[in-house]
Motif scaffolding. Structure first.
Motif, PDB file in Angstrom:
ATOM      1  N   ALA A  95      19.789  35.192  42.673  1.00  0.00           N
ATOM      2  CA  ALA A  95      19.986  35.391  44.576  1.00  0.00           C
ATOM      3  C   ALA A  95      21.373  36.104  43.916  1.00  0.00           C
ATOM      4  O   ALA A  95      22.227  36.591  42.923  1.00  0.00           O
ATOM      5  CB  ALA A  95      20.584  34.252  45.212  1.00  0.00           C
ATOM      6  N   GLY A  96      21.810  36.455  44.694  1.00  0.00           N
ATOM      7  CA  GLY A  96      23.313  37.202  45.085  1.00  0.00           C
ATOM      8  C   GLY A  96      24.057  36.407  44.606  1.00  0.00           C
ATOM      9  O   GLY A  96      24.390  35.876  45.047  1.00  0.00           O
ATOM     10  N   LEU A  97      25.404  37.049  43.162  1.00  0.00           N
ATOM     11  CA  LEU A  97      26.062  35.685  42.915  1.00  0.00           C
ATOM     12  C   LEU A  97      27.503  36.464  43.373  1.00  0.00           C
ATOM     13  O   LEU A  97      29.144  35.835  42.331  1.00  0.00           O
ATOM     14  CB  LEU A  97      25.550  35.771  41.344  1.00  0.00           C
ATOM     15  CG  LEU A  97      25.036  35.407  40.942  1.00  0.00           C
ATOM     16  CD1 LEU A  97      24.709  35.370  39.611  1.00  0.00           C
ATOM     17  CD2 LEU A  97      24.241  33.747  41.381  1.00  0.00           C
ATOM     18  N   GLY A  98      27.851  37.024  44.846  1.00  0.00           N
ATOM     19  CA  GLY A  98      29.233  37.330  44.601  1.00  0.00           C
ATOM     20  C   GLY A  98      30.150  36.698  45.025  1.00  0.00           C
ATOM     21  O   GLY A  98      31.376  36.455  44.386  1.00  0.00           O
ATOM     22  N   ARG A  99      30.281  35.280  45.739  1.00  0.00           N
ATOM     23  CA  ARG A  99      30.924  34.388  46.030  1.00  0.00           C
ATOM     24  C   ARG A  99      30.814  33.589  44.785  1.00  0.00           C
ATOM     25  O   ARG A  99      31.727  32.750  44.239  1.00  0.00           O
ATOM     26  CB  ARG A  99      29.969  33.144  46.830  1.00  0.00           C
ATOM     27  CG  ARG A  99      30.895  31.379  47.254  1.00  0.00           C
ATOM     28  CD  ARG A  99      32.361  31.997  48.126  1.00  0.00           C
ATOM     29  NE  ARG A  99      33.319  30.916  48.647  1.00  0.00           N
ATOM     30  CZ  ARG A  99      34.206  30.785  48.869  1.00  0.00           C
ATOM     31  NH1 ARG A  99      34.371  31.474  49.622  1.00  0.00           N
ATOM     32  NH2 ARG A  99      34.673  29.997  48.838  1.00  0.00           N
ATOM     33  N   PRO A 100      30.517  33.657  43.825  1.00  0.00           N
ATOM     34  CA  PRO A 100      30.302  32.618  42.770  1.00  0.00           C
ATOM     35  C   PRO A 100      31.739  33.700  41.753  1.00  0.00           C
ATOM     36  O   PRO A 100      31.793  32.875  40.479  1.00  0.00           O
ATOM     37  CB  PRO A 100      28.990  31.945  41.666  1.00  0.00           C
ATOM     38  CG  PRO A 100      28.183  31.867  43.273  1.00  0.00           C
ATOM     39  CD  PRO A 100      28.439  32.997  43.907  1.00  0.00           C
ATOM     40  N   ALA A 101      31.831  34.354  41.847  1.00  0.00           N
ATOM     41  CA  ALA A 101      31.007  35.788  40.384  1.00  0.00           C
ATOM     42  C   ALA A 101      33.673  35.352  41.286  1.00  0.00           C
ATOM     43  O   ALA A 101      34.105  36.025  40.270  1.00  0.00           O
ATOM     44  CB  ALA A 101      31.289  36.716  41.243  1.00  0.00           C
ATOM     45  N   GLU A 102      33.439  35.246  42.629  1.00  0.00           N
ATOM     46  CA  GLU A 102      34.852  35.466  43.110  1.00  0.00           C
ATOM     47  C   GLU A 102      35.521  34.047  42.956  1.00  0.00           C
ATOM     48  O   GLU A 102      36.757  34.227  42.684  1.00  0.00           O
ATOM     49  CB  GLU A 102      34.525  35.357  44.058  1.00  0.00           C
ATOM     50  CG  GLU A 102      36.263  36.097  45.207  1.00  0.00           C
ATOM     51  CD  GLU A 102      36.328  36.120  46.938  1.00  0.00           C
ATOM     52  OE1 GLU A 102      37.622  36.134  46.890  1.00  0.00           O
ATOM     53  OE2 GLU A 102      35.299  35.337  47.115  1.00  0.00           O
ATOM     54  N   ASP A 103      35.154  33.182  43.074  1.00  0.00           N
ATOM     55  CA  ASP A 103      35.937  32.115  42.602  1.00  0.00           C
ATOM     56  C   ASP A 103      35.630  31.436  40.962  1.00  0.00           C
ATOM     57  O   ASP A 103      35.284  32.632  40.129  1.00  0.00           O
ATOM     58  CB  ASP A 103      34.922  30.523  43.315  1.00  0.00           C
ATOM     59  CG  ASP A 103      33.387  29.904  42.283  1.00  0.00           C
ATOM     60  OD1 ASP A 103      33.496  30.035  41.511  1.00  0.00           O
ATOM     61  OD2 ASP A 103      33.077  30.078  43.137  1.00  0.00           O
ATOM     62  N   PRO A 104      37.098  30.702  41.069  1.00  0.00           N
ATOM     63  CA  PRO A 104      36.974  30.105  39.441  1.00  0.00           C
ATOM     64  C   PRO A 104      36.600  29.142  39.263  1.00  0.00           C
ATOM     65  O   PRO A 104      36.301  28.480  38.011  1.00  0.00           O
ATOM     66  CB  PRO A 104      38.534  30.347  39.542  1.00  0.00           C
ATOM     67  CG  PRO A 104      38.564  29.544  40.762  1.00  0.00           C
ATOM     68  CD  PRO A 104      38.457  30.615  41.872  1.00  0.00           C
ATOM     69  N   LEU A 105      35.514  28.717  39.764  1.00  0.00           N
ATOM     70  CA  LEU A 105      34.861  27.552  39.168  1.00  0.00           C
ATOM     71  C   LEU A 105      33.862  27.984  38.424  1.00  0.00           C
ATOM     72  O   LEU A 105      33.533  29.254  38.322  1.00  0.00           O
ATOM     73  CB  LEU A 105      33.608  27.482  40.556  1.00  0.00           C
ATOM     74  CG  LEU A 105      34.739  26.749  41.719  1.00  0.00           C
ATOM     75  CD1 LEU A 105      33.401  26.122  42.190  1.00  0.00           C
ATOM     76  CD2 LEU A 105      35.705  25.794  40.905  1.00  0.00           C
TER      77      LEU A 105
END
Length: 878
Positions: free
Chosen positions: A93-103
């Motif tokens: 699935a799209g990983l844009g949000r996980p890629a943006e955050d530093p988690l």
């Protein structure tokens, strides 16, 4: 006729004005005739001061600082798409949000790794071509594998990056590639979140800053473009919206798989310039010259006529534009340069290690003020100015206002007090990395000479003290007697002190064995002798407050008078060097100087550059009779990419650490350092004995940040629970929108525009806004929305600085912001272009511009089907 970018407000209104002016090549108004000296100079013409151009015409300076791409720090923006695909063709699935955050470890496939086997692929997509600053941060570096990089040529068509499958380079000296120029998510040495604070910490081996594309003319002799002509958007099976894509394909399996935490666009304004202006058919001198050409057009269309402070890139590129350019303020930092380790004569910093309370060892704000009484100061400054090369388009700003601490603001600690209180022995300065062979702090020696002469007996035959004297000008005894003792006793009587000698009461001033802070000599003074009352706040050391015993008013007057001669010494040396070696007037940048500084400097300077109210502008002009330029630092952070806001979902207090933890699942805290937050919906008195008495400060500084969680010192549960709004404290709390910022800028300028001095002359000679572009969120300081354009080079005109992606009338990309931002340019430019009418020089009212602008909503030239594409253009005479 000139192309202009029109604001949304202007597009809807035909009642806007065009103020056609006849100008000389430098921007001087032909109807304002001054003395033609062939050089820039300040002059009274009629009842107003003007800056007169080298062609002899008066100009009201309207300047914009930082017309450059070399400052500002990098930004932070999520890519529009991030996907992973395994060797069997299965997409995540799209990983844009996980890629943006530093988690950590969240940009992975089901296997828990980002890439592993031959054929595994990562896709990075953007609606704009924006791949000059790609940030990688991994929890685990790859080992043993190889990745080949490609860019999209259209549907199901890919080309090797740079023709080799390798990135162009890195964006920082601390970014790294492998020895052969490859990047396999296996190397790095860049910033990553500190595990304790969450803020940026350098030297992380798992973080990297990669430039996928670079200007082709640098290495292939190509067409001056950054992106290949065949780099076009493409759709993926998982994502039907076409985007520019870069993909990395594993060509050799990893023995240790890379695990990615964060992948974002961290490009700064300079990278946006490269991407936007490095197009095919760019000017022969490269994309920087194209950018400078557009800035000339842009600024003129907005009503600016000068490239201001620190416009380094524009200064260097404007020489390629011939006469179609703006004048510029050439920046110098003469006193700062003189204090640096690289200076041939290391001038000392007067206020280095100044402290308050006296004797506490607690330092006051450690800024800079050069020891202008050092015998080497004037020659050093003269040599520095000689090394400068100015052309006829430039006038010099010889100092940085921040380096004139104690002279340039009423809110600074009193320079006379700080000079009196510091140690006259100075062997080194760790802030500059300098060791001194001559340990004398000459300004304190000058202070002693100044008072020795002032408190002399009328029969004392000593020679007059003037600031041109080299200290120590008088001789002093370790056991004063006669007229020397009389002068010391006179000083003690006036000050209520009990100094026993003019020097040190024990030890030696030149060896560092002097009794500073413990002895009874004048040169031993550490501040206690005049600090009153002893338990007062150190904040009262500023000029606007009282810090000396009112029973002895001579102390404050004497220290004020020394500041006056200090300012005179400084300004006379600077301006003599400027006038003796250049054709530039001498402009002195004081933000809002105390009276003694303005009075001392005024006889030597041609005009002041100030950031002050209309009242203070008048005060300074009436003191010295020298015209002023007004600086503006207005911001509207909430309506810009520099804003940060949230709504509390949970708030807890850790009593063991005295920390409040605030959680908002939608927060994006992306700053490199901790910034103050505030709670805009709380009543004004909430922190003044009200509901938040134990919270203490209305704007606590963030001490730690982990994307959607921030921590502040103290117990702030008082602000409320879930639903309470918080935000980064803006530079101006009252400016919520770009439109409000425009009105403040207009209002402040309008209030000062026609001020008159006591001599009857209008003295405001110009106005300057800081600066062209917003600072990037990854800067260490000054992360504010100062700019007229975003870090992506989109103008705050209601059209460019928006989410919608499109192209302007010249085919350059605009949009792509996180939100739609408001219109600053429209109302501001309409005002600025009416300046000569508003100063009542034109003699006729403005006439309506009846030529309606043309609005064109077009798709990008490459035919990409992008959502919300727009282009706006218009024509008008200026």
């Amino acid at each position: 006729m000139r192309k202009m970018f029109w604001s949304a407000a202007l597009l809807a209104c035909l009642g806007n004005f065009s103020y056609a002016q006849s100008l000389d090549q430098y921007g001087g108004n032909l109807s304002i005739v001054g003395t033609n000296t062939g050089a820039w100079h300040a002059e009274k013409i009629g009842n107003r001061w003007f800056l007169v151009t080298p062609a002899g015409h008066g100009m009201f300076v309207v300047a914009l600082s930082l017309v450059t791409d070399t400052l500002g720090g990098d930004h932070h923006r999520a890519f529009d798409a991030v996907y992973l695909q395994d060797a069997s063709g299965n997409f995540t699935a799209g990983l844009g949000r996980p890629a943006e955050d530093p988690l950590k470890s969240d940009v992975v496939m089901g296997s828990g790794a980002t890439l592993r086997n031959v054929g595994d692929t990562i896709y990075i997509g953007s609606l704009l071509p924006s791949f000059t600053g790609v940030y990688f941060w991994l929890s685990q570096l790859g080992v043993g594998g190889k990745i080949t990089w490609y860019y999209s040529k259209g549907p199901n068509s890919w080309a090797l990056l740079q023709g080799t499958g390798k990135p162009y380079g890195t964006l920082s000296s601390s970014g790294k590639l492998n020895a052969d120029g490859s990047y396999y998510m296996d190397v790095g040495d860049y910033l990553a979140p500190d595990p304790v604070t969450g803020f940026g910490a350098g030297g992380n081996p798992n973080a990297n800053f990669i430039r996928f594309f670079g200007p082709k003319w640098r290495y292939l002799g190509g067409d001056n473009s950054v992106y290949p002509a065949d780099f076009v958007p493409a759709a993926l099976s998982m994502d039907p919206t076409p985007k520019f894509y870069v993909k990395g394909v594993v060509t050799q399996a990893f023995t240790t798989a890379p695990i990615l935490n964060q992948l974002v666009d961290r490009s700064g304004y300079g990278d946006a310039v490269m991407s936007k202006y490095g197009q095919p058919n760019t000017l022969a001198n490269g994309y920087h010259t194209s950018w400078a050409q557009v800035q000339t057009q842009r600024l003129r269309s907005w009503g600016f006529n000068t490239a201001g402070y620190y416009s380094y890139r524009y200064m260097s590129e404007a020489e390629n534009l011939g006469g179609n350019r703006l004048p510029d303020e050439a920046p110098a930092k003469l006193s700062d340069w003189a204090m640096r380790a690289s200076s041939p004569y290391h001038i000392k910093n007067v206020i280095y290690r100044s402290e308050c309370p006296p004797g506490s060892g607690k330092l006051t704000w450690q800024s800079k003020t050069a020891d202008v009484f050092d015998s080497g100061y004037a020659s050093t400054i003269n040599s520095e100015v000689k090394s400068l090369s100015l052309n006829s388009w430039e006038f010099l700003i010889p100092e940085e206002a921040d380096d004139l601490f104690g002279l340039n603001s009423l809110s600074h600690e009193h320079l006379g007090y700080m000079t009196l209180a510091v140690n006259p022995y100075r062997s080194d300065d760790t802030s500059f990395g300098v060791t001194y062979t001559d340990p004398r702090l000459y300004s304190k020696y000058a202070l002693r000479d100044f008072f020795r002469y002032r408190y002399r007996d009328p029969s004392d035959p000593i020679a007059p003290w003037v600031f041109s004297n080299t200290p120590p000008f008088y001789s002093y005894s370790s056991a004063p007697s006669g007229l020397e003792l009389t002068a010391l006793n006179n000083l003690n009587a006036a000050w209520g002190t009990s100094y026993t000698v003019w020097g040190t009461s024990s030890g030696d001033l030149l060896s560092g064995t002097n009794a500073w802070g413990t002895g009874t000599g004048f040169m031993d003074e550490r501040g206690k002798g005049v600090f009153y009352p002893a338990n007062q706040s150190c904040g009262n050391l500023v000029y606007a407050k009282q810090f000396t015993n009112p029973s002895f008013p001579a102390v404050r007057k004497d220290l004020d008078d020394f500041v006056e001669v200090f300012a005179a010494k400084h300004a006379s040396g600077i301006c003599a060097a400027v006038k003796g070696n250049t054709k530039s007037p001498c402009l002195m940048p004081y933000y809002n100087p105390p009276d003694p500084a303005a009075k001392g400097a005024a006889p030597y300077v041609d005009f002041f550059w100030m950031n002050a109210s209309a009242q203070d502008l008048s005060r300074v002009y009436d003191i010295g009779g020298k015209p002023v330029m007004k600086a503006d630092y207005s911001t509207a952070d909430p309506d810009s990419a520099d804003g940060m806001s949230g709504v509390i979902a949970a708030i807890t207090y850790d009593s063991a650490r005295n920390r409040t933890i605030i959680y908002d699942p939608n927060l994006r805290y992306i700053f490199r350092a901790g910034w103050p937050i505030h709670f805009p919906n709380l009543p004004a008195d909430a922190f003044n004995g009200g509901q938040c008495a134990w919270g203490k400060y209305p704007a606590p500084k963030v001490q730690a940040a982990f994307w959607n969680t921030i921590e502040v010192d103290g117990d702030y549960r008082c602000v409320g629970g879930a639903g309470t709004v918080f935000e980064k404290r803006p530079h101006h709390l009252d400016l919520r929108t770009q439109a409000q910022r425009a009105q403040k800028m207009i209002g402040d300028l309008d209030a000062a525009l026609n001020l008159k001095g006591l001599d009857g002359y209008h003295f405001l000679m110009g106005w300057e806004h800081w600066g062209l572009f917003d600072n990037g969120a990854m800067q260490w300081n000054e992360t504010y929305n100062f700019g007229l354009v975003t870090p992506r080079d989109n103008a705050y005109d209601g059209v460019e600085a928006a989410q919608a992606v499109g192209k302007d009338a010249d085919g350059r990309w605009i949009g792509g912001e996180d939100r739609d931002y408001g219109d600053l340019i429209g109302p501001l430019s309409n005002y600025l272009k009416s300046i000569y009418y508003r100063i009542q020089w034109s003699g006729t009212p403005p006439s309506p511009d009846t030529t309606p602008p043309t609005v064109s909503m077009t798709a990008p030239a490459d035919g990409a089907n992008l959502i919300g594409t727009a282009a706006v253009s218009g024509t008008a005479s200026d």
